[in-house]
Write a protein that holds these residues in place. Structure first.
Motif, short mmCIF file in Angstrom:
data_model
loop_
_atom_site.label_atom_id
_atom_site.label_comp_id
_atom_site.label_asym_id
_atom_site.label_seq_id
_atom_site.Cartn_x
_atom_site.Cartn_y
_atom_site.Cartn_z
N TRP A 1 40.62 -96.35 23.97
CA TRP A 1 40.83 -96.44 22.53
C TRP A 1 42.28 -96.72 22.16
O TRP A 1 42.56 -97.44 21.20
CB TRP A 1 40.33 -95.17 21.85
CG TRP A 1 38.84 -95.13 21.80
CD1 TRP A 1 38.00 -94.38 22.55
CD2 TRP A 1 38.01 -95.94 20.95
NE1 TRP A 1 36.69 -94.65 22.23
CE2 TRP A 1 36.67 -95.60 21.26
CE3 TRP A 1 38.26 -96.89 19.98
CZ2 TRP A 1 35.59 -96.19 20.61
CZ3 TRP A 1 37.18 -97.49 19.34
CH2 TRP A 1 35.87 -97.14 19.65
N VAL A 2 43.23 -96.18 22.91
CA VAL A 2 44.63 -96.49 22.64
C VAL A 2 44.90 -97.96 22.90
O VAL A 2 45.57 -98.66 22.12
CB VAL A 2 45.56 -95.60 23.48
CG1 VAL A 2 47.00 -96.09 23.40
CG2 VAL A 2 45.48 -94.16 23.01
N GLY A 3 44.36 -98.49 24.00
CA GLY A 3 44.53 -99.90 24.31
C GLY A 3 43.87 -100.80 23.29
O GLY A 3 44.41 -101.83 22.90
N ARG A 4 42.69 -100.39 22.81
CA ARG A 4 41.97 -101.20 21.83
C ARG A 4 42.69 -101.20 20.48
O ARG A 4 42.85 -102.25 19.85
CB ARG A 4 40.54 -100.67 21.66
CG ARG A 4 39.73 -101.43 20.61
CD ARG A 4 38.30 -100.95 20.56
NE ARG A 4 37.58 -101.59 19.48
CZ ARG A 4 37.06 -102.80 19.52
NH1 ARG A 4 37.19 -103.52 20.63
NH2 ARG A 4 36.43 -103.32 18.49
N ASN A 5 43.13 -100.03 20.03
CA ASN A 5 43.78 -99.95 18.71
C ASN A 5 45.13 -100.63 18.70
O ASN A 5 45.56 -101.15 17.67
CB ASN A 5 43.94 -98.48 18.30
CG ASN A 5 42.60 -97.84 17.97
OD1 ASN A 5 41.64 -98.51 17.65
ND2 ASN A 5 42.54 -96.52 18.06
N SER A 6 45.83 -100.64 19.83
CA SER A 6 47.14 -101.31 19.87
C SER A 6 46.99 -102.82 19.69
O SER A 6 47.92 -103.49 19.21
CB SER A 6 47.85 -101.01 21.19
OG SER A 6 47.12 -101.53 22.29
N LYS A 7 45.84 -103.37 20.03
CA LYS A 7 45.61 -104.80 19.88
C LYS A 7 45.32 -105.20 18.43
O LYS A 7 45.27 -106.39 18.11
CB LYS A 7 44.46 -105.25 20.78
CG LYS A 7 44.76 -105.11 22.26
CD LYS A 7 43.56 -105.51 23.11
CE LYS A 7 43.86 -105.32 24.59
NZ LYS A 7 42.68 -105.65 25.45
N LEU A 8 45.09 -104.20 17.58
CA LEU A 8 44.82 -104.49 16.17
C LEU A 8 46.09 -104.83 15.41
O LEU A 8 46.02 -105.29 14.27
CB LEU A 8 44.13 -103.30 15.51
CG LEU A 8 42.78 -102.87 16.10
CD1 LEU A 8 42.27 -101.65 15.36
CD2 LEU A 8 41.77 -104.01 16.03
N TYR A 9 47.26 -104.60 16.02
CA TYR A 9 48.53 -104.84 15.35
C TYR A 9 49.26 -105.99 16.03
O TYR A 9 49.10 -106.23 17.23
CB TYR A 9 49.39 -103.58 15.36
CG TYR A 9 48.78 -102.43 14.60
CD1 TYR A 9 49.03 -102.26 13.25
CD2 TYR A 9 47.92 -101.53 15.23
CE1 TYR A 9 48.46 -101.23 12.54
CE2 TYR A 9 47.33 -100.49 14.53
CZ TYR A 9 47.61 -100.34 13.18
OH TYR A 9 47.03 -99.33 12.48
N THR A 10 50.07 -106.68 15.23
CA THR A 10 50.83 -107.82 15.75
C THR A 10 52.29 -107.68 15.33
O THR A 10 52.64 -106.84 14.51
CB THR A 10 50.27 -109.15 15.20
OG1 THR A 10 50.30 -109.10 13.76
CG2 THR A 10 48.85 -109.38 15.67
N GLY A 11 53.15 -108.51 15.91
CA GLY A 11 54.55 -108.55 15.51
C GLY A 11 55.32 -107.30 15.91
O GLY A 11 55.09 -106.69 16.96
N PRO A 12 56.28 -106.87 15.05
CA PRO A 12 57.13 -105.71 15.37
C PRO A 12 56.33 -104.43 15.60
O PRO A 12 56.73 -103.59 16.41
CB PRO A 12 58.04 -105.59 14.14
CG PRO A 12 58.04 -106.94 13.53
CD PRO A 12 56.68 -107.50 13.79
N ALA A 13 55.22 -104.26 14.88
CA ALA A 13 54.41 -103.05 15.05
C ALA A 13 53.84 -102.98 16.46
O ALA A 13 53.87 -101.93 17.11
CB ALA A 13 53.29 -103.01 14.02
N ALA A 14 53.31 -104.10 16.95
CA ALA A 14 52.76 -104.13 18.31
C ALA A 14 53.84 -103.87 19.35
O ALA A 14 53.60 -103.16 20.34
CB ALA A 14 52.08 -105.47 18.57
N ASP A 15 55.03 -104.42 19.14
CA ASP A 15 56.13 -104.20 20.09
C ASP A 15 56.54 -102.73 20.12
O ASP A 15 56.79 -102.16 21.19
CB ASP A 15 57.33 -105.07 19.71
CG ASP A 15 57.03 -106.55 19.82
OD1 ASP A 15 56.10 -106.89 20.58
OD2 ASP A 15 57.70 -107.35 19.15
N ALA A 16 56.61 -102.10 18.93
CA ALA A 16 57.00 -100.69 18.87
C ALA A 16 55.96 -99.80 19.54
O ALA A 16 56.29 -98.86 20.27
CB ALA A 16 57.21 -100.26 17.42
N ILE A 17 54.68 -100.10 19.31
CA ILE A 17 53.61 -99.32 19.94
C ILE A 17 53.67 -99.45 21.45
O ILE A 17 53.47 -98.48 22.20
CB ILE A 17 52.24 -99.77 19.39
CG1 ILE A 17 52.11 -99.40 17.91
CG2 ILE A 17 51.10 -99.13 20.18
CD1 ILE A 17 50.87 -99.96 17.25
#
Length: 485
Positions: free
Chosen positions: A402-418
């Motif tokens: 679930w952590v891997g799946r939810n991290s793919k829902l974000y793009t750009g700076p948010a995805a990099d920070a996660i």
């Protein structure tokens, strides 16, 4: 020795004195749930011109219902059907869209299939209380409070309710899902030959809306009989006006999309005509609301980005919104023309050759830039969504998935920070799961113009609001904006 202060993101918000005990009593049973207030009845217009009634509980009752929902939802998710996608954590309309693609693609021979579209008449208003509450797993005291909540009537009209659940209630979608659990599995007993050939009917449900994809040889009349019997046991009935059987090659609308298989067997998903008309009406209504130009353009930017994000797994080649873009451009250009009357008069007085023409060209370029910003482009790719795995749920303990799946829902700076934080919030050290709320970006130095990676921290929304730099905004009633996928 001087005590060392914790980092900024570990500070906790302080509540006004006296309010903690008030809300705690209200939620633990010594407050409002013992005597639930009547809901307020609000009439809202429907697309077909009719009026829909919406029951809205009080703030205290909604807080109590939210607590019950947090307790009852994990028990429901443990046994919920895998083809139910509405109002469930970790699932979305895009999962239903992907499942429809899997069943109507050329590989699945979708050209030969039929689709039964169903619509339940007044589901939230007519659902039987006994069937609905029998499926809720809660302690007895909490269940008594829930029973009083669903039986609370409408203020000034009906002292009590014998059926239905307030559509504006926090727990109402969960109760509807509990009552309708298994609806999407109707028709699964029809097989072609042996079970290895697969079922002839595949149901897909989103809350009270469902479609049944039928292979050649499926008994649709028997399916309709099973649907009527299922709904009759719950005090519901089918809406005959909106329930119909259509060929996959003719197409059908579901969840704001138009699904169709062409004569060559190629599946295609596009925004429905009604959905496209709605966004155009919304943008034009926003422009006419009389706010400042900057505020209207910013609001239109949010609406267009959200609409394109929702349809990012569709074929958007014919939905570039050029006509709407040009309409806003003309309106903005006319507004700027009225505002520049004084500038034009000054140019004529100066009698400088070419000044007016240069001024007009410069303002046209500025208008074009402003409208381009109000209509941001969003990348899209047909049927590229990765569907949720089977009956998986955020409550099943599989944090890695679930952590891997939810991290793919974000793009750009948010995805990099996660990614830098390895999927965990720096404030509470809990993983970024949907049940913990959306992810927001926090600027450590308080400067929202500083987008350097070292200055950005990914936090839960509640953790973000706990930061000292944002407490004043929270007190003033200003909510922070979630990072959009």
């Amino acid at each position: 020795m001087r005590e060392r202060r914790p980092p900024e993101w570990t500070e906790k918000p302080r509540s006004p004195p006296g309010k903690d005990s008030y809300y705690a009593n209200a939620l633990t049973g010594t407050g409002t749930h013992g005597n639930t207030n009547h809901a307020r009845w609000v009439n809202i217009p429907k697309p077909n011109g009719k009026i829909r009634g919406l029951g809205i509980p009080t703030i205290a009752d909604r807080a109590w219902q939210c607590l019950l929902k947090l307790a009852a939802e994990p028990a429901y998710e443990a046994t919920a059907g895998e083809r139910s996608y509405g109002f469930r954590p970790g699932r979305s309309t895009h999962d239903a869209q992907k499942l429809i693609f899997n069943n109507l693609s050329s590989k699945a021979k979708g050209r030969d299939k039929l689709v039964l579209e169903t619509d339940i008449s007044k589901c939230f208003d007519e659902i039987d209380h006994t069937v609905m509450l029998n499926g809720v797993v809660l302690p007895n005291e909490a269940l008594k409070g829930l029973r009083k909540a669903v039986k609370a009537g409408v203020k000034g009209e009906y002292p009590s309710s014998e059926r239905g659940t307030p559509q504006g209630g926090v727990i109402s979608p969960l109760l509807a899902n509990i009552a309708l659990d298994g609806f999407e599995n109707l028709g699964s007993d029809q097989w072609k030959g042996n079970r290895r050939d697969g079922t002839l009917i595949r149901g897909i449900r989103y809350a009270d809306d469902a479609v049944f994809i039928c292979k050649p040889g499926a008994d649709i009349q028997k399916l309709r009989h099973d649907i009527d019997a299922f709904l009759d046991a719950r005090g519901l009935r089918i809406n005959e006006a909106k329930t119909k059987v259509s060929k996959a090659t003719d197409g059908f609308d579901f969840l704001g999309w138009r699904f169709r298989v062409n004569s060559r067997g190629v599946f295609k998903s596009t925004p429905s005509q009604k959905n496209y008309a709605d966004i155009k009406a919304k943008v034009k209504g926003t422009w006419r609301n009389g706010a400042s130009t900057e505020a209207r353009l910013k609001r239109i930017e949010s609406q267009v980005r959200g609409w394109r994000q929702y349809h990012r797994f569709c074929d958007m080649s014919k939905h570039a919104m050029w006509s709407l873009n040009h309409w806003v451009w003309k309106k903005l250009r006319a507004e700027k023309h009225r505002q520049s009357t004084k500038d034009a008069e000054r140019a004529r007085k100066m009698a400088l050759k070419g000044f007016e023409r240069a001024l007009g060209a410069a303002k046209r370029q500025l208008t074009t830039k402003q409208v381009e910003k109000a209509f941001p482009s969003v990348p899209w790719k047909v049927n590229n969504h990765v569907m949720v795995k089977g009956a998986a749920s955020p409550f099943d303990g599989n944090l890695t998935y679930w952590v891997g799946r939810n991290s793919k829902l974000y793009t750009g700076p948010a995805a990099d920070a996660i990614r830098r934080q390895k999927g965990k919030c720096l404030h509470c050290n809990l993983p970024f799961l949907e049940i913990h709320g959306p992810v927001e970006l926090h600027h450590s130095d308080g400067d929202h113009n500083n987008w350097k990676p070292k200055n950005l921290v990914a936090l839960h929304r509640t953790c973000h609001q706990a930061q000292a730099v944002h407490r004043k905004c929270i007190k003033d009633g200003v909510r922070s904006r979630a990072v959009k996928a």
